[in-house]
Design a protein around this motif. Structure first.
Motif, mmCIF file in Angstrom:
data_model
loop_
_atom_site.group_PDB
_atom_site.id
_atom_site.type_symbol
_atom_site.label_atom_id
_atom_site.label_comp_id
_atom_site.label_asym_id
_atom_site.label_seq_id
_atom_site.Cartn_x
_atom_site.Cartn_y
_atom_site.Cartn_z
ATOM 1 N N GLU A 543 13.646 3.265 2.323
ATOM 2 C CA GLU A 543 14.550 2.438 1.518
ATOM 3 C C GLU A 543 14.678 1.047 2.121
ATOM 4 O OE1 GLU A 543 19.180 2.392 -0.136
ATOM 5 O OE2 GLU A 543 18.471 4.017 1.152
ATOM 6 N N TYR A 544 14.789 0.989 3.462
ATOM 7 C CA TYR A 544 14.945 -0.308 4.105
ATOM 8 C C TYR A 544 13.702 -1.170 3.907
ATOM 9 C CZ TYR A 544 15.900 -4.044 7.237
ATOM 10 O OH TYR A 544 16.088 -5.301 7.733
ATOM 11 N N TYR A 545 12.507 -0.581 4.189
ATOM 12 C CA TYR A 545 11.283 -1.350 4.006
ATOM 13 C C TYR A 545 11.082 -1.712 2.538
ATOM 14 C CZ TYR A 545 9.532 -0.833 8.786
ATOM 15 O OH TYR A 545 9.354 -0.926 10.125
ATOM 16 N N GLY A 546 11.480 -0.808 1.647
ATOM 17 C CA GLY A 546 11.393 -1.109 0.224
ATOM 18 C C GLY A 546 12.253 -2.304 -0.148
ATOM 19 N N ASN A 547 13.465 -2.357 0.419
ATOM 20 C CA ASN A 547 14.352 -3.499 0.163
ATOM 21 C C ASN A 547 13.792 -4.786 0.762
ATOM 22 O OD1 ASN A 547 16.214 -1.968 -1.231
ATOM 23 N ND2 ASN A 547 17.439 -1.503 0.575
ATOM 24 N N LEU A 548 13.145 -4.663 1.933
ATOM 25 C CA LEU A 548 12.513 -5.824 2.555
ATOM 26 C C LEU A 548 11.445 -6.402 1.636
ATOM 27 C CD1 LEU A 548 11.799 -7.725 4.911
ATOM 28 C CD2 LEU A 548 10.417 -5.873 5.874
ATOM 29 N N ILE A 549 10.622 -5.519 1.084
ATOM 30 C CA ILE A 549 9.559 -5.958 0.170
ATOM 31 C C ILE A 549 10.158 -6.602 -1.078
ATOM 32 C CG2 ILE A 549 7.731 -5.126 -1.366
ATOM 33 C CD1 ILE A 549 7.055 -3.052 0.811
ATOM 34 N N LYS A 550 11.177 -5.954 -1.645
ATOM 35 C CA LYS A 550 11.817 -6.514 -2.849
ATOM 36 C C LYS A 550 12.405 -7.888 -2.575
ATOM 37 C CE LYS A 550 13.086 -2.049 -4.922
ATOM 38 N NZ LYS A 550 14.229 -1.144 -5.262
ATOM 39 N N ASP A 551 13.040 -8.049 -1.407
ATOM 40 C CA ASP A 551 13.647 -9.330 -1.082
ATOM 41 C C ASP A 551 12.591 -10.416 -0.877
ATOM 42 O OD1 ASP A 551 16.209 -8.426 -1.301
ATOM 43 O OD2 ASP A 551 16.454 -7.984 0.827
#
Length: 608
Positions: A543-551
């Motif tokens: 989830e964290y890496y996914g949010n990093l990519i989205k940001d």
């Protein structure tokens, strides 16, 4: 250290406020938003210490002594009936917060406060908590002290609000009574609420030492220590003996003899050292300086970009805008290489987590089996209380051993990702590529404030925190905020081998049958718990890496949007080119001088 830290922190906040004001006056809305967010984050970081203990253990007296203000009622019948959250303010103020978040300020006196103690006829269920603001210097760094009702009070409401507040604490002060040391109810409270909630730091205070013979103090301390070690299943425990009554008398009557006999000052010093840990203070000051440095560089970038565009005519600006629009998909291909890198690192981190957790599982499994075989008494209490605690301790140890390395791994991924993004896809390099494609010369080199070589990685970590607006908050981990410990309750909060997992006839079996059944249950439960822990961490990291990519994707789109808007604004203002443009250019030059002055003041701030 505490005074110096507060002064340096306030100095840095003043510099951020200047940046915030300058960005507002000069119409740099993006910088204004980022600096506002930075101010909020730094001001709102808090640290909570909860004071707990049974009825009439002297909690409120201790709190008054810590505050050096006779504010909270302490008479035997005027017991605390509400959660009292105490923070810093230059002037004392008391506010009642009801269950519906309604607020009512009352007179800041002990007499007014008595209306909200158990002595008075009022329903504590109508009050969510009471906020107390006072000028206690140790609370100034956003520290909150929480006074609670007695944990064995007859009011169920008071019990629930005390127990319910425990998980919110960063540390807990537990008061014991030297005249009635370590009762069965206190043992139950520690087992059921302290161990269950995994409070990271505990201060055990043996109060009322003035009521016992001085020759008996060491004996009582040793006796309580042995009982606590058995209850907590640890080898060492520190107990601090004090008299809160003598401390309050010594402080408020300027009675040095009473204060010395109270043994209060060594406890207070230990507590303050914990609150103002030097490494944490230095880290916060250094991190804030780096964030300001990055914010200043972003501000300078915005100024230099605007200056460059002020020199272009409308036709060139039109061509620049068209080229920018046509080149976005081409830039996106290169941008996706950063996304692939993040995905690869996420898979590597998940593999590392799984390997280390499985190793921990095998070590704990083997050691507990050996321990069970050595037991020669009924295993019921061991299964229901000791084993869950050992499992929780093992998980906490795993977190202690691996939290830093996991955080560093994530920091490294973020640093590389953000550095790559800034080097290729922030406004300056993006506009430089556009100008090359459009046949223009690249903009002049952007002004920036430099940092030392050893700080480059840390500076890269702060870029995302300040970034282009959307990236604000992306670096919670890298700036020291997240860590695996944040999700610790979800990893160790299960009941593990509580009674519901044991058969009804468990305690009636002979010892060998107990051991065999317990081993079987242990094997099943441990496997399930570790699988849950692995899955929880995998989901969390994904989830964290996914949010990093989205940001990052949002930031990529935002850079194009901001550049397009800036260029279009310059085109629209082209007809006005004249005195207003000259004035703007002169204002920008003066603004850069002011930013240089801020940078010098920030760099002069040091904490030892």
């Amino acid at each position: 250290m505490e005074k110096q830290f507060i002064e340096q922190r306030d100095n840095l906040l003043n510099q951020i406020e200047k940046i915030n004001r300058l960005s507002s006056v000069n119409n740099f809305s993006n910088i204004n938003k980022i600096s506002s967010n930075l101010l909020t984050r730094i001001k709102d970081s808090s640290f909570r210490i909860t004071v707990v203990g049974e009825f009439n253990r002297g909690k409120s007296t201790l709190v008054n002594a810590l505050l050096e203000e006779d504010l909270i009622p302490t008479a035997a019948r005027e017991t605390t009936a509400t959660i009292n959250v105490i923070g810093f303010e230059n002037k004392t103020r008391i506010t009642i917060v009801d269950k519906d978040a309604g607020r009512k300020e009352i007179t800041s006196t002990k007499e007014a406060f008595k209306e909200y103690t158990s002595l008075k006829e009022f329903d504590p269920s109508t009050v969510h908590h009471i906020e107390i603001e006072c000028p206690a210097i140790f609370l100034k760094n956003n520290v909150f002290l929480v006074d609670t009702p007695g944990v064995n009070d007859i009011s169920k409401q008071r019990l629930e609000i005390t127990y319910g507040y425990m998980p919110l604490s960063d540390a807990t002060i537990i008061l014991l009574d030297a005249t009635k040391p370590f009762t069965n109810s206190e043992k139950t409270f520690i087992q059921d609420h302290i161990l269950k909630n995994n409070i990271p730091t505990l201060f055990f205070i043996l109060n009322k030492i003035d009521l016992i013979d001085e020759s008996q103090i060491d004996f009582i301390i040793n006796d309580v220590a042995e009982k606590l070690k058995e209850t907590l299943n640890i080898t060492e425990v520190a107990i601090l003996p004090i008299s809160s009554d003598l401390a309050q008398k010594g402080i408020f009557n300027n009675d040095g003899n009473s204060l010395e006999r109270s043994r209060f000052l060594p406890f207070k010093e230990k507590l303050l050292n914990f609150i103002t840990d030097s490494s944490r203070s230095v880290s916060l000051i250094k991190g804030t300086q780096l964030q300001i440095n990055s914010l200043l560089n972003i501000f300078l970038e915005e100024i230099d970009l605007e200056n460059a565009q002020l020199q272009m005519n409308s036709a060139d600006l039109e061509k620049q805008l068209q080229t920018l629009s046509l080149s976005k998909e081409e830039f996106k291909i290169d941008f996706n290489e950063i996304i692939k890198y993040i995905g690869t690192d996420a898979e590597a981190l998940n593999a590392r987590i799984e390997t280390t957790l499985l190793n921990r599982y095998k070590e704990l499994y083997d050691s507990l089996f050996i321990e069970i075989d050595t037991k020669k008494v009924d295993l019921t209490e061991y299964a229901e209380k000791i084993l869950p605690f050992k499992f929780n301790q093992s998980m906490k140890q795993w977190i202690d051993n691996n939290s830093n390395s996991i955080d560093e791994f994530i920091q490294f991924t973020i640093s590389n990702s953000i550095t790559a993004f800034q080097n290729s896809f922030s406004k300056v390099p993006m506009l430089s590529k556009v100008n090359t494609l459009a046949g223009f010369s690249s903009p002049s080199k952007i002004t920036s404030f430099k940092v030392g070589g050893k700080e480059k990685l840390e500076k890269a970590n702060t870029i995302a925190t300040l970034g282009g607006g959307i990236l604000a908050g992306i670096l919670a981990i890298a700036s020291g905020g997240l860590s695996v410990a944040v999700i610790m309750p979800s990893l160790i909060g299960s009941s593990f081998l509580s009674g519901k997992y044991l058969t009804p006839h468990f305690t009636k079996k002979i010892l060998e049958e107990q051991k065999n059944e317990l081993k079987q249950l242990l094997r099943i439960r441990m496997k399930a718990e570790f699988e849950t822990a692995i899955n929880t961490l995998h989901e969390y990291c994904s989830e964290y890496y996914g949010n990093l990519i989205k940001d990052l994707e949002k930031e990529f789109d935002q850079v194009f949007k901001d550049l397009s808007t800036n260029i279009q604004n310059r085109i629209n203002e082209g007809a006005k080119k004249g005195d207003s443009f000259c004035n703007r250019a002169q204002n920008l030059l003066s603004l850069k001088d002011e930013l240089h002055e801020i940078n010098l003041k920030v760099q002069q701030i040091h904490i030892n």
